[in-house]
Design an enzyme around this catalytic site. Structure first.
Site, mmCIF file in Angstrom:
data_model
loop_
_atom_site.group_PDB
_atom_site.id
_atom_site.type_symbol
_atom_site.label_atom_id
_atom_site.label_comp_id
_atom_site.label_asym_id
_atom_site.label_seq_id
_atom_site.Cartn_x
_atom_site.Cartn_y
_atom_site.Cartn_z
ATOM 1 C CB SER A 190 9.494 10.299 9.098
ATOM 2 O OG SER A 190 8.603 11.361 9.422
ATOM 3 C CE LYS A 233 9.701 5.617 10.097
ATOM 4 N NZ LYS A 233 9.881 4.949 8.799
ATOM 5 C CE1 TYR A 236 6.509 6.327 11.631
ATOM 6 C CE2 TYR A 236 6.565 8.691 11.942
ATOM 7 C CZ TYR A 236 6.573 7.592 11.107
ATOM 8 O OH TYR A 236 6.680 7.763 9.742
ATOM 9 C CB SER A 293 -0.939 0.018 1.224
ATOM 10 O OG SER A 293 -0.204 0.261 2.399
ATOM 11 C CB ILE A 313 5.122 5.879 0.018
ATOM 12 C CG1 ILE A 313 4.388 7.085 0.622
ATOM 13 C CG2 ILE A 313 6.415 6.312 -0.656
ATOM 14 C CD1 ILE A 313 5.014 7.637 1.895
HETATM 15 N N1 NAP Z 1 2.474 8.910 5.136
HETATM 16 C C1 NAP Z 1 3.280 9.815 5.652
HETATM 17 O O1 NAP Z 1 2.892 10.990 5.856
HETATM 18 C C2 NAP Z 1 4.717 9.460 5.971
HETATM 19 C C3 NAP Z 1 5.580 10.492 6.349
HETATM 20 C C4 NAP Z 1 6.906 10.177 6.646
HETATM 21 C C5 NAP Z 1 7.351 8.874 6.555
HETATM 22 N N2 NAP Z 1 6.484 7.876 6.193
HETATM 23 C C6 NAP Z 1 7.013 6.511 6.104
HETATM 24 O O2 NAP Z 1 6.731 5.994 4.829
HETATM 25 C C7 NAP Z 1 6.730 4.564 4.890
HETATM 26 C C8 NAP Z 1 5.533 4.040 4.128
HETATM 27 O O3 NAP Z 1 4.345 4.483 4.786
HETATM 28 P P1 NAP Z 1 2.995 4.850 4.014
HETATM 29 O O4 NAP Z 1 2.678 6.259 4.355
HETATM 30 O O5 NAP Z 1 3.040 4.430 2.593
HETATM 31 O O6 NAP Z 1 1.963 3.960 4.859
HETATM 32 P P2 NAP Z 1 1.148 2.645 4.479
HETATM 33 O O7 NAP Z 1 0.287 2.910 3.291
HETATM 34 O O8 NAP Z 1 0.476 2.262 5.749
HETATM 35 O O9 NAP Z 1 2.251 1.570 4.092
HETATM 36 C C9 NAP Z 1 2.996 0.891 5.084
HETATM 37 C C10 NAP Z 1 3.544 -0.384 4.486
HETATM 38 O O10 NAP Z 1 4.316 -1.027 5.492
HETATM 39 C C11 NAP Z 1 3.874 -2.361 5.646
HETATM 40 N N3 NAP Z 1 3.944 -2.788 7.043
HETATM 41 C C12 NAP Z 1 3.432 -2.165 8.132
HETATM 42 N N4 NAP Z 1 3.638 -2.906 9.229
HETATM 43 C C13 NAP Z 1 4.288 -4.024 8.827
HETATM 44 C C14 NAP Z 1 4.755 -5.205 9.493
HETATM 45 N N5 NAP Z 1 4.589 -5.399 10.798
HETATM 46 N N6 NAP Z 1 5.365 -6.151 8.756
HETATM 47 C C15 NAP Z 1 5.541 -5.999 7.423
HETATM 48 N N7 NAP Z 1 5.116 -4.921 6.731
HETATM 49 C C16 NAP Z 1 4.490 -3.956 7.430
HETATM 50 C C17 NAP Z 1 2.424 -2.367 5.171
HETATM 51 O O11 NAP Z 1 2.103 -3.652 4.647
HETATM 52 P P3 NAP Z 1 0.963 -4.622 5.233
HETATM 53 O O12 NAP Z 1 -0.129 -3.796 5.753
HETATM 54 O O13 NAP Z 1 0.618 -5.490 4.052
HETATM 55 O O14 NAP Z 1 1.677 -5.386 6.260
HETATM 56 C C18 NAP Z 1 2.456 -1.345 4.044
HETATM 57 O O15 NAP Z 1 2.818 -1.956 2.828
HETATM 58 C C19 NAP Z 1 6.750 4.208 6.377
HETATM 59 O O16 NAP Z 1 8.068 3.838 6.738
HETATM 60 C C20 NAP Z 1 6.382 5.517 7.057
HETATM 61 O O17 NAP Z 1 6.931 5.611 8.353
HETATM 62 C C21 NAP Z 1 5.175 8.149 5.899
#
Ligand code: NAP
Length: 306
Positions: A149, A178, A174, A28, A30
């Protein structure tokens, strides 16, 4: 239709044919959008997450666009599954050119995994272990990108906190995880360079991306609020977030750059805490201890001067 991340990162001309890319957390958000882009650019993509149905849908989508992809499920709270993911990559590919350590989350409830607070385990120890298990499989010229992040700026380095969930704060845990991502990426870069390995490692802030599934981890009403922010000025689209990863992973502008933190498709200064080489080295060694593994690239770490 929103712009594709490869256009936003100005890497549409990069031909990834023959390259193998592992994108963790690509079921899902990014990671999913970055995985699609890598597929369109010709890379053989390994899609990862826990959700098998979502992972297979990403694989199917990449194949429909003419790309090559497979899905490997691994729960990053389970050491055995992280090791199995590495083993699958090693068994099914001849090498790895792009490792995007992107999976992660923010968890509302304090919980421990193998005695370690879960956020630190999933967001830092899991990619540390995965990277260690794949280090001798990454090819010359490979790029390792860790999704950190700007939230790291709210944390001070304190490894004592990862052994307890007393007074747990999801945001605090969190931010600290990070910070560990930024320290990990720079320490990995230093060790790879000391070892004479032509492989680079950087971390990246993808922007504030409310359109991903990240909000599902937030407490109650904040989850809906997070999603509602999509499209509000100052926020990034999921494609923008994926473009940040692609810029570091593929752009000629970032070729040969290692040990840096990127934001807004430019090198940026992380917090002071994230620039402490002593903390980075300590994190590296303690992470191996927590996982009960040999220190990866341990010989070069020990040889390195002050
Ligand atoms: N969105 C923001 O504003 C933001 C800002 C800064 C940094 N980030 C970072 O960007 C990255 C991607 O986040 P996103 O925003 O794209 O969120 P997301 O849509 O929730 O994606 C998170 C991904 O991580 C996987 N994941 C979560 N927990 C896991 C676990 N226990 N084991 C294996 N896989 C796991 C999920 O896969 P499953 O659900 O299939 O397990 C999913 O594919 C993260 O590292 C997040 O900290 C996000």
């Amino acid at each position: 239709m929103s712009a594709r991340p490869e256009s936003l990162a100005d890497v549409t001309d990069i031909d990834c044919t023959g390259q193998v890319a592992l994108v963790t957390g690509s079921t899902s958000g990014i990671g999913r959008v970055a995985a699609h882009a890598l597929g369109r650019l010709g890379a053989e993509v390994i899609v990862h997450g826990r959700d098998r149905q979502a992972g297979e849908a990403v694989v199917e989508g990449i194949r429909e666009e003419g790309g090559t992809a497979t899905f490997v499920a691994a729960d990053f709270t389970k050491t055995g599954e992280i090791r199995a993911l590495a083993a699958a990559v090693r068994a099914n590919t001849n090498g790895l050119d792009l490792l995007l350590n992107n999976a992660g989350g923010l968890f509302r409830q304090g919980h421990r995994v193998e005695g370690i607070e879960r956020t630190f385990y999933v967001n830092h120890l899991a990619p540390y272990l995965l990277t260690a298990a794949l280090l001798d499989h990454v090819r010359e010229g490979a790029r390792i990108v860790t999704t950190a992040s700007d939230a790291h700026r709210g944390a001070q380095f304190d490894l004592d906190r990862v052994h307890t969930i007393d007074g747990y704060s999801g945001m605090g845990a969190y931010a600290h995880s990070k910070l560990a991502n930024v320290l990990f990426a720079s320490e990995l870069a230093r060790r790879l360079e000391s070892a004479g390995r032509p492989v680079v490692s950087n971390s990246v802030h993808p922007g504030f991306v409310p359109g991903s599934q990240f909000g599902r981890f937030l407490p109650g009403p904040l989850s809906g609020l997070f999603r509602m922010l999509g499209g509000v000025p100052g926020t990034s689209s999921v494609a923008d977030g994926a473009a940040e990863l692609l810029h570091v992973a593929l752009s000629p502008d970032t070729a040969g750059v290692s040990g840096r933190y990127f934001s807004g498709q430019s090198p940026a200064s992380p917090s002071n805490a994230a620039q402490d080489p002593g903390a980075a080295a300590h994190l590296w060694d303690r992470s191996a201890e927590m996982l009960d593994i040999q220190v990866p690239l341990g010989d070069v770490g020990a040889r390195r001067g002050p």
